[in-house]
Every structure is written in C-alpha cells, then in structure tokens.
Design an enzyme around this catalytic site. Structure first.
Site, PDB file in Angstrom:
ATOM      1  N   ARG A   1       0.854  -1.181   0.000  1.00 57.03           N
ATOM      2  CA  ARG A   1       0.000   0.000   0.000  1.00 57.03           C
ATOM      3  C   ARG A   1       0.891   1.233   0.000  1.00 57.03           C
ATOM      4  O   ARG A   1       1.934   1.263   0.665  1.00 57.03           O
ATOM      5  CB  ARG A   1      -0.923   0.024   1.229  1.00 57.03           C
ATOM      6  CG  ARG A   1      -2.110  -0.937   1.167  1.00 57.03           C
ATOM      7  CD  ARG A   1      -3.128  -0.537   0.114  1.00 57.03           C
ATOM      8  NE  ARG A   1      -4.325  -1.377   0.109  1.00 57.03           N
ATOM      9  CZ  ARG A   1      -4.488  -2.443  -0.692  1.00 57.03           C
ATOM     10  NH1 ARG A   1      -3.543  -2.799  -1.544  1.00 57.03           N
ATOM     11  NH2 ARG A   1      -5.613  -3.131  -0.657  1.00 57.03           N
TER      12      ARG A   1
ATOM     13  N   GLU B   1      -4.035   7.006  -4.324  1.00 58.76           N
ATOM     14  CA  GLU B   1      -4.300   6.621  -5.706  1.00 58.76           C
ATOM     15  C   GLU B   1      -5.803   6.643  -6.012  1.00 58.76           C
ATOM     16  O   GLU B   1      -6.606   6.448  -5.112  1.00 58.76           O
ATOM     17  CB  GLU B   1      -3.703   5.225  -5.992  1.00 58.76           C
ATOM     18  CG  GLU B   1      -4.251   4.134  -5.103  1.00 58.76           C
ATOM     19  CD  GLU B   1      -3.480   2.816  -5.254  1.00 58.76           C
ATOM     20  OE1 GLU B   1      -2.244   2.823  -5.303  1.00 58.76           O
ATOM     21  OE2 GLU B   1      -4.163   1.784  -5.322  1.00 58.76           O
TER      22      GLU B   1
ATOM     23  N   HIS C   1      -1.384   0.107  -9.843  1.00 57.64           N
ATOM     24  CA  HIS C   1      -2.015  -0.875  -8.943  1.00 57.64           C
ATOM     25  C   HIS C   1      -2.615  -2.049  -9.733  1.00 57.64           C
ATOM     26  O   HIS C   1      -3.830  -2.240  -9.748  1.00 57.64           O
ATOM     27  CB  HIS C   1      -3.092  -0.203  -8.078  1.00 57.64           C
ATOM     28  CG  HIS C   1      -3.402  -0.987  -6.824  1.00 57.64           C
ATOM     29  ND1 HIS C   1      -3.838  -0.411  -5.669  1.00 57.64           N
ATOM     30  CD2 HIS C   1      -3.350  -2.321  -6.566  1.00 57.64           C
ATOM     31  CE1 HIS C   1      -4.035  -1.340  -4.744  1.00 57.64           C
ATOM     32  NE2 HIS C   1      -3.749  -2.517  -5.275  1.00 57.64           N
TER      33      HIS C   1
HETATM   34  C1  DGY Z   1      -5.860  -6.196  -2.805  1.00 57.83           C
HETATM   35  O1  DGY Z   1      -6.533  -7.203  -3.051  1.00 57.83           O
HETATM   36  O2  DGY Z   1      -5.886  -5.617  -1.712  1.00 57.83           O
HETATM   37  C2  DGY Z   1      -4.996  -5.701  -3.886  1.00 57.83           C
HETATM   38  O3  DGY Z   1      -4.292  -4.571  -3.535  1.00 57.83           O
HETATM   39  C3  DGY Z   1      -5.826  -5.455  -5.132  1.00 57.83           C
HETATM   40  O4  DGY Z   1      -4.958  -5.505  -6.212  1.00 57.83           O
END
Ligand code: DGY
Length: 326
Positions: A245, A274, A292
């Site tokens: 993250r 984002e 992402h």
């Molecule tokens: C999640 O599943 O949390 C991922 O970041 C999505 O790509």
C-alpha cells in the site's frame, strides 16, 4: 431478508468479472453496478438502504469508515471485500455493529508475488529506462559499459512482512539465486521460513538487504515506515519494491533518495491517495511505475470474486466465513 424471496439481498458495489456476477445473481437477490460508477459514501448508503441489503460485496475503492458504517441499513449483516487489503474498512465499527467481514486473501497471492518480481527485475535491470531510450529513438550501438543494471542473484532480498505474499515472493526470488531475509513481528516456524533469515527489527533487515520489498498491510504501525530514516539504513544503491500500500511510503523521502541516486531504483505498483499520486515520480528514470495492477489477471480476478462470494455463501448457510477478517 426479502418477503418475496428467501434469497439474501446483496448489493455489489463495482462491476466484476462476468462469471462472478453470474454467481452473485444465482445465489442472491443481487443489485449490480454494470456502469461501474464509483459511488460516494452517501450513494452507497442510499442504495444499500433502498435495496434493504443483507450483504455487501465491495472492492478496495469503497471506504467504509466509522461514519459510513453507522449509516448502513439495519438489515446489513455481512460485508465481503474482493481484496486482500482491508484498510478501507473500519473493522472495529463493523464489529461494534455485529457485521461480519470477509475478504479474499488466498486468491491474490500468486499474481501479486509475480508482479513484485516483475518490478524487482525491471528495477534491477533498468528496463523502464532502456525502454524509454528505445522509444525515443536514442538506441545507439551496443556498448559494454553504459546503463548497466544489477544482478539479483546473490543479493539479499529483505521482505518486510512474510505472510502469504511475502513467502510467495521469497519462493520466486530463490529461483533467481537471491538470499532471503525478513522482518515481521512474529518469527515464522522453520518450515515456513524455509531458510530465510529473521530480523527482529526493520533497521537490522534494511542494513542487511540490497533489495527490499514491502508485504505488510496498512496499519498505524506501517504507515510511513519507508522514510528518510529507514532509507538511510539501506546500503548505497539499494532497490525498493512496493506492491503493498502506498501510505507505507513517505513520498518526499523516497523521491529524494531516488533523485540523489542513494537508492538505485524503485518499483512501485501502489501510491498514497491513488489514483492520484505524486507526479514527481514521473520525472524519475529510475522508478518503474504501475497503476495498482498487482492482481490484474483474468484468473486472479475471477478467483478473488468467487472467494469473496464464498464468504457470503457460508455466512447465509450459518457457517463461519470462508475467509473471515481478523
Ligand atoms: C488487494 O486485493 O488488496 C490488492 O491490492 C488489489 O490488487
């Protein structure tokens, strides 16, 4: 539940792969979002109330903070998120309201680990810079000395977080001849460590690693853990990979380290705030940047959706969630 049907009433907040939506329609009195509109918190509450939703199937784009959670209808009993991350949900507020929360951790592992390796290799081999040279027509004669990258083989890969995804990254990195080290609160069993070296502090891990990859959830403890101080513990010419993250990185500090060359390169798939992100990254040739896409494969998105639905199925069958959060 509805009087007209005994099927639970489900609100699906984002458009999902066709097979997943089909499953939702089969099992539930489902309201979908075919236009894939991003709803405000108010709209989400309004739709959930109008639909008299027993369940929500959400994605990481739906921020269910304490305020939103308190306004969701009384009919709501369970929330399942099509993600491994749960930082968009106020879990304490859900628990206080007696709402069960499930997620989809297992499905995301392989694709996210693959992407971490893609970024790692791109960063080490300066793929992004080389592609820019080719695309701009500046490809000159082959030479033996310019724009050289770094072999991952023989280097120590420091994994911050050694859960499912961290371990899958370790497994892949071993095939490239990397040595694995990790830091997290609890040391793993020797079987799960599989030869990886445990470090009881981030500082000790960073001092031992040439390449660092983040695999920790977003929590108050990990917020901003990549900052001027922790970057200073890395050796000159280190590489940072982030598929976790964005809020775990202090952008000012990472950008300064990349600009000065203290950090050789970074591979980033996630950003604070984002889809907005710090535009200064765009000027850095040594940053490989992706929007992402850690789990963006057909197979993974299908499985994430199906796993998130499996939580709901179990819940309404009176059984424990397949993947409960916490
Ligand atoms: C999640 O599943 O949390 C991922 O970041 C999505 O790509």
């Amino acid at each position: 539940m509805s009087l007209a049907t005994d099927r639970p009433r489900l609100l699906v907040t984002r458009r999902l792969p066709p097979a997943v939506e089909e499953r939702a329609r089969t099992l539930f009195e489902a309201e979908l979002n075919p236009a894939d509109t991003l709803w405000s918190a108010g709209e989400l509450v309004e739709r959930a109330s109008r639909h008299r939703a027993d369940a929500l199937l959400i994605c990481l784009t739906e921020r269910l903070d304490a305020g939103t959670m308190s306004r969701l209808p009384g009919s709501l009993r369970v929330i399942s998120t099509v993600s491994v991350g749960t930082n968009h949900i106020d879990l304490a507020a859900a628990q206080a309201r007696g709402i069960a929360v499930g997620y989809a951790p297992d499905a995301t592992t392989a694709a996210t680990a693959d992407l971490a390796l893609l970024l790692l290799l791109s960063a080490c081999r300066r793929a992004h810079e080389h592609q820019a040279i080719l695309r701009s027509g500046q490809w000159g004669a082959w030479n033996a000395w310019n724009n050289l990258g770094m072999d991952p083989g023989g280097k120590v890969l420091g994994l911050v977080g050694m859960g499912r995804i961290g371990r899958a990254v370790a497994q892949r990195a071993r095939a490239f001849g990397m040595r694995i080290a990790y830091h997290q609160r609890r040391r793993l069993s020797p079987e799960l460590e599989d030869g990886a070296e445990f470090h009881s502090s981030l500082e000790s891990l960073f001092r031992a690693s040439r390449i660092v990859s983040l695999h920790t959830p977003s929590t108050p403890e990990t917020l901003g853990q990549i900052n001027a101080q922790s970057l200073s513990w890395l050796p000159e010419g280190a590489v940072l990979i982030n598929t976790a993250r964005g809020d775990q990185v202090v952008d000012d500090d990472l950008i300064a380290a990349l600009r000065s060359g203290r950090l050789a390169a970074a591979g980033l798939d996630v950003f604070a705030g984002e889809p907005a992100f710090d535009r200064r990254y765009l000027d850095l040739p040594n940053a490989t940047l992706l929007p992402h896409i850690g789990t963006s494969t057909v197979e993974t998105r299908d499985r994430m959706g199906m796993d998130a639905i499996a939580n709901l199925e179990e819940f309404f069958a009176g059984r424990p969630l397949r993947w409960p959060v916490g």
